[in-house]
Design a protein around this motif. Structure first.
Motif, PDB file in Angstrom:
ATOM      1  N   THR A 156       0.854  -1.184   0.000  1.00  0.00           N
ATOM      2  CA  THR A 156       0.000   0.000   0.000  1.00  0.00           C
ATOM      3  C   THR A 156       0.896   1.242   0.000  1.00  0.00           C
ATOM      4  OG1 THR A 156      -0.045   0.150   2.401  1.00  0.00           O
ATOM      5  CG2 THR A 156      -1.785  -1.186   1.356  1.00  0.00           C
ATOM      6  N   GLY A 157       0.321   2.383  -0.292  1.00  0.00           N
ATOM      7  CA  GLY A 157       1.099   3.620  -0.245  1.00  0.00           C
ATOM      8  C   GLY A 157       1.726   3.846   1.112  1.00  0.00           C
ATOM      9  N   ALA A 158       0.935   3.644   2.172  1.00  0.00           N
ATOM     10  CA  ALA A 158       1.442   3.823   3.532  1.00  0.00           C
ATOM     11  C   ALA A 158       2.537   2.800   3.844  1.00  0.00           C
ATOM     12  CB  ALA A 158       0.306   3.705   4.542  1.00  0.00           C
ATOM     13  N   GLY A 159       2.348   1.562   3.393  1.00  0.00           N
ATOM     14  CA  GLY A 159       3.350   0.523   3.625  1.00  0.00           C
ATOM     15  C   GLY A 159       4.662   0.847   2.924  1.00  0.00           C
ATOM     16  N   LEU A 160       4.571   1.386   1.715  1.00  0.00           N
ATOM     17  CA  LEU A 160       5.774   1.745   0.970  1.00  0.00           C
ATOM     18  C   LEU A 160       6.492   2.935   1.615  1.00  0.00           C
ATOM     19  CD1 LEU A 160       4.464   1.248  -2.657  1.00  0.00           C
ATOM     20  CD2 LEU A 160       6.001  -0.253  -1.383  1.00  0.00           C
ATOM     21  N   ASP A 161       5.729   3.895   2.114  1.00  0.00           N
ATOM     22  CA  ASP A 161       6.345   5.023   2.828  1.00  0.00           C
ATOM     23  C   ASP A 161       7.079   4.519   4.067  1.00  0.00           C
ATOM     24  OD1 ASP A 161       5.321   6.773   0.939  1.00  0.00           O
ATOM     25  OD2 ASP A 161       3.637   7.422   2.194  1.00  0.00           O
ATOM     26  N   ALA A 162       6.470   3.603   4.799  1.00  0.00           N
ATOM     27  CA  ALA A 162       7.085   3.034   5.992  1.00  0.00           C
ATOM     28  C   ALA A 162       8.347   2.231   5.624  1.00  0.00           C
ATOM     29  CB  ALA A 162       6.088   2.158   6.746  1.00  0.00           C
ATOM     30  N   ALA A 163       8.278   1.506   4.510  1.00  0.00           N
ATOM     31  CA  ALA A 163       9.438   0.728   4.059  1.00  0.00           C
ATOM     32  C   ALA A 163      10.595   1.649   3.736  1.00  0.00           C
ATOM     33  CB  ALA A 163       9.054  -0.115   2.842  1.00  0.00           C
TER      34      ALA A 163
END
Length: 170
Positions: A156-163
């Motif tokens: 997800t967008g949020a998951g990619l930002d966190a990654a």
């Protein structure tokens, strides 16, 4: 000579055996009337070729070392891999693909991929690593990451930002 039709979005690649030398693979460039490709030599070398306008047999030929060929493949391949993944996932509205770098100074440079605990911490998945022009699909948790690696990450967008934050800050 054989032809690989429709490879990479409709470009017809001609494959021509060169007895005693190797195999020539090339395709036409629509805008210039030239052909571009490679000669995969039997000795393991690779030559980049570019024909003169209107004369496919008259070529500029540049011999590449294995390292140079890998670097060129990386320049061309990593963005293309991300493009393909994005195209394949367009129908999945909440799934995104991003290319993230392992930079010099990253807390994960020189450590195994599993140390990031990326999936557990972000729900994002590392689906491939591009290193030196070579794509390593589905790297396992023991895969040693290095500065300069390009990670192909899906989530997800949020998951990619966190990654991305994890790769920088730990």
């Amino acid at each position: 000579m054989s032809q690989l039709s429709g490879i990479d979005g409709g470009v017809d690649v001609e494959v021509t055996p060169l007895p005693g030398i190797g195999v020539r693979k090339d395709f036409p460039l629509a805008a210039s009337g030239r052909r571009v490709g490679v000669v995969d030599r039997k000795d393991g070398g690779v030559d980049l070729i570019l024909s003169r306008p209107g004369n496919p047999d008259a070529c500029e030929q540049v011999a590449l070392t294995v390292t140079e060929a890998a670097a060129l493949a990386g320049l061309l391949g990593a963005p293309r891999l991300v493009e393909q993944l994005v195209a394949e996932q367009r129908e999945l509205a909440d799934v995104n693909t991003r290319q993230l770098s392992i930079r010099t100074g990253s807390p994960y440079a020189g450590r195994p991929l599993g140390d990031t605990r990326m999936r557990t911490r972000t729900t994002a998945s590392i689906v491939a690593v591009v290193r030196g022009g070579q794509t390593i699909p589905s790297p396992g948790p023991d895969f040693p990451m290095a500065a300069g690696d390009q990670l192909i990450v899906v989530g997800t967008g949020a998951g990619l930002d966190a990654a991305a934050a994890i790769l920088v800050d730990g």
